[in-house]
Enzyme design. Structure first.
Site, PDB file in Angstrom:
ATOM      1  N   CYS A  92       0.143 -25.439   8.065  1.00  0.00           N
ATOM      2  CA  CYS A  92       0.211 -24.369   9.051  1.00  0.00           C
ATOM      3  C   CYS A  92       1.393 -24.551   9.990  1.00  0.00           C
ATOM      4  O   CYS A  92       2.524 -24.667   9.542  1.00  0.00           O
ATOM      5  CB  CYS A  92      -1.115 -24.266   9.812  1.00  0.00           C
ATOM      6  SG  CYS A  92      -1.339 -22.646  10.616  1.00  0.00           S
ATOM      7  N   LYS A 122      -3.119 -33.637   8.377  1.00  0.00           N
ATOM      8  CA  LYS A 122      -2.287 -32.933   9.355  1.00  0.00           C
ATOM      9  C   LYS A 122      -2.071 -33.795  10.586  1.00  0.00           C
ATOM     10  O   LYS A 122      -3.011 -34.345  11.159  1.00  0.00           O
ATOM     11  CB  LYS A 122      -2.951 -31.607   9.744  1.00  0.00           C
ATOM     12  CG  LYS A 122      -2.079 -30.706  10.608  1.00  0.00           C
ATOM     13  CD  LYS A 122      -2.747 -29.363  10.851  1.00  0.00           C
ATOM     14  CE  LYS A 122      -1.839 -28.441  11.653  1.00  0.00           C
ATOM     15  NZ  LYS A 122      -2.483 -27.140  11.921  1.00  0.00           N
ATOM     16  N   GLU A 134      -4.203 -23.684   2.970  1.00  0.00           N
ATOM     17  CA  GLU A 134      -4.942 -24.500   3.937  1.00  0.00           C
ATOM     18  C   GLU A 134      -6.440 -24.177   3.853  1.00  0.00           C
ATOM     19  O   GLU A 134      -6.824 -23.005   3.839  1.00  0.00           O
ATOM     20  CB  GLU A 134      -4.418 -24.208   5.340  1.00  0.00           C
ATOM     21  CG  GLU A 134      -5.148 -24.920   6.458  1.00  0.00           C
ATOM     22  CD  GLU A 134      -4.688 -24.470   7.832  1.00  0.00           C
ATOM     23  OE1 GLU A 134      -4.997 -25.159   8.812  1.00  0.00           O
ATOM     24  OE2 GLU A 134      -4.012 -23.411   7.926  1.00  0.00           O
TER      25      GLU A 134
END
Length: 532
Positions: free
Chosen positions: A401, A351, A289
């Protein structure tokens, strides 16, 4: 002060003896909550696979037995709230590191923020204690089922309300037990609820039969028998090997969070990632990330174009790279860019499930975020059901994440079996939380997702845990944490749809919500009618 006020306001029927016993109840609740948090600790999992489940069982049994001893609904709510507060502080206390060490908040304010959040989330568990005491009728089977249904609703509330924060859910401690075989059917919340109900049944049976000798242990048999049956069960797999295995290279850059956006360190970081992307001999190279922490047009001239050229036509390799994208006008996103010789344009994954305060600012909390020194704090949200990134016939489903904490959202990608992912690729940066329990817990979360969907997971992280997880939730390769390097592995994709993926992909967690409400309604109504 709050505890004293609550206990002082109990009904007169509680009596002086009940008031004198209040401190003992509080200590029991605090201790059981501490055991629950301990079950999620990394050293526990390292000692023995069954130990976390055993610790949680003791914690739940202690909680139920403490609740049984309460004389008022308010006292029951207080006991459950204390248990939940300690449990969640122990499970999520690593948030202090990001708020204080990297966010710049004073230590006292960081600790207070974590404590207040955990105390607020424990309000759901307080409702479990209150409703259960109000509606239990003395039948172990009925009361245990009611407890399990209330437990289910409390965990679902934590998963769904205010964008959800179900970190440390009880089902995760069952991952290395025979009960993990229920994951492809029920998911982590269903597993946790059934376990809570069976522990409550055993506890209530023992307490009720205290004067009946050996008969007091009869209610232990359901949990023992079901565990043995699950251990002996060899279920037919729901997924099958798909295509040829992929050779993957997972980068772990080990960049300290306070250096990630430091201009003095940026050049060396870009050079290292560029070298690894160029040299890795693999079908798919995955970088963590925000491995490249700048927008492409902010990078040194020719850098981004050079990376794209590494994976262009004729190169035979593909890459997934964490990088922020967007503009001031269109908004920014925490993204993964996919580069492949088979695609004319880069693949893009944005995301979807953003982190409050870290990636978006909740309404009314701008003042809190302004007190912190956190870059990239207000992103745009990507689509819920994103397409996969295809590499040599394998459909790779990226997530960023803690998105893999929300299995019901990942399930939306499995509505159509012919386009469903054959493996997950999680890219994370847990340097925000230092070398804490968060790294181990996130690994357990990723393992549970592989169990629920019966597909492998590859994880490329900044500081750990960079791993390869097979479709049965086992870690087959792992790079040591807090080190820099590249993990080379071979991964076999799996095609198919588990029962959990089928129902959660179409309805989310609502089937469990409806089941919990139905059970509570049926089991609580007689008690409510009698006590009106």
């Amino acid at each position: 002060m709050q505890l004293s006020m609550l206990e002082a306001s109990v009904s007169p029927g509680a009596g002086a003896q009940d008031r004198e016993a209040a401190p003992a109840r509080w200590w029991l609740a605090l201790f059981s909550g501490g055991l629950h948090a301990l079950a999620l600790s990394p050293w526990v999992a390292g000692l023995h696979t069954a130990l976390p489940a055993l610790l949680q069982t003791v914690a739940l049994a202690w909680l139920v037995s403490t609740l049984v001893g309460q004389r008022t609904v308010r006292a029951g709510a207080l006991v459950a709230w204390l248990h939940g507060s300690v449990w969640l502080v122990g499970a999520t206390g690593w948030m202090f590191v990001s708020l204080h060490h990297f966010g710049g908040l004073p230590a006292w304010l960081s600790a207070l923020a974590v404590a207040l959040l955990c105390m607020a989330l424990s309000g759901y568990l307080a409702l479990v204690g209150a409703v259960w005491l109000r509606c239990r009728q003395g039948s172990p089977w009925r009361d245990a089922t009611l407890f399990g249904a209330l437990w289910l609703l409390a965990e679902l509330a934590r998963a769904l309300i205010f964008t959800g924060f179900p970190w440390g859910a009880s089902g995760y401690v069952l991952i290395d037990t025979p009960w993990a075989r229920l994951a492809p059917w029920l998911g982590v919340y269903g597993m946790g609820a059934i376990w809570a109900a069976l522990v409550a049944l055993a506890t209530l049976g023992v307490l009720r039969g205290a004067k009946q000798g050996a008969r007091r242990w009869v209610m232990l048999w359901p949990i023992v028998a079901l565990t043995a049956a699950l251990a002996a069960w060899s279920p037919t797999p729901h997924t099958q090997a798909h295509g040829q295995p992929l050779k993957v290279a997972l980068l772990q850059s080990n960049v300290a969070q306070d250096e990630k956006f430091d201009a003095r360190m940026l050049g060396a970081m870009l050079v290292w990632h560029g070298q690894q992307l160029l040299q890795a001999q693999a079908d798919l190279v995955v970088a963590p990330e925000t491995a490249i922490p700048l927008l492409p047009d902010q990078l040194p001239e020719g850098y981004w174009e050079g990376i794209r050229a590494m994976f262009g036509p004729g190169k035979g390799r593909a890459a997934l790279i964490g990088v922020p994208l967007g503009s001031l006008e269109a908004g920014y996103s925490n993204s993964v860019v996919g580069l492949s010789p088979d695609a004319a344009q880069p693949y893009r994954y944005d995301k979807h499930h953003l982190v409050p305060f870290g990636e978006f600012i909740p309404l009314g909390f701008r003042w809190f975020v302004d007190m912190m020194n956190m870059p990239l704090g207000d992103f745009s949200r990507g689509p819920l059901s994103a397409p996969s990134f295809v590499v040599k016939g394998q459909r790779v489903g990226p997530n960023i994440c803690y998105e893999d904490l929300f299995g019901e959202e990942l399930a939306s990608r499995f509505v159509h079996a012919d386009s469903a992912p054959t493996l997950f690729a999680n890219v994370s940066n847990l340097a925000w939380f230092g070398d804490t329990v968060a790294i181990h817990q996130h690994l357990q979360i990723a393992r549970m997702r592989s169990l629920e969907f019966q597909i492998p997971t590859i994880r490329a992280t900044n500081t750990g845990a960079t791993v390869v997880i097979d479709h049965q939730g086992r870690v087959v390769q792992r790079m040591p944490g807090q080190t820099r390097g590249v993990l080379l592995a071979e991964v076999q994709g799996q095609a198919g749809v588990t029962p959990y993926a089928a129902w959660a992909g179409r309805a989310g967690l609502w089937p469990l919500v409806c089941l919990g409400l139905l059970l509570v309604g049926v089991l609580a109504w007689p008690a409510l009618r009698q006590k009106r």
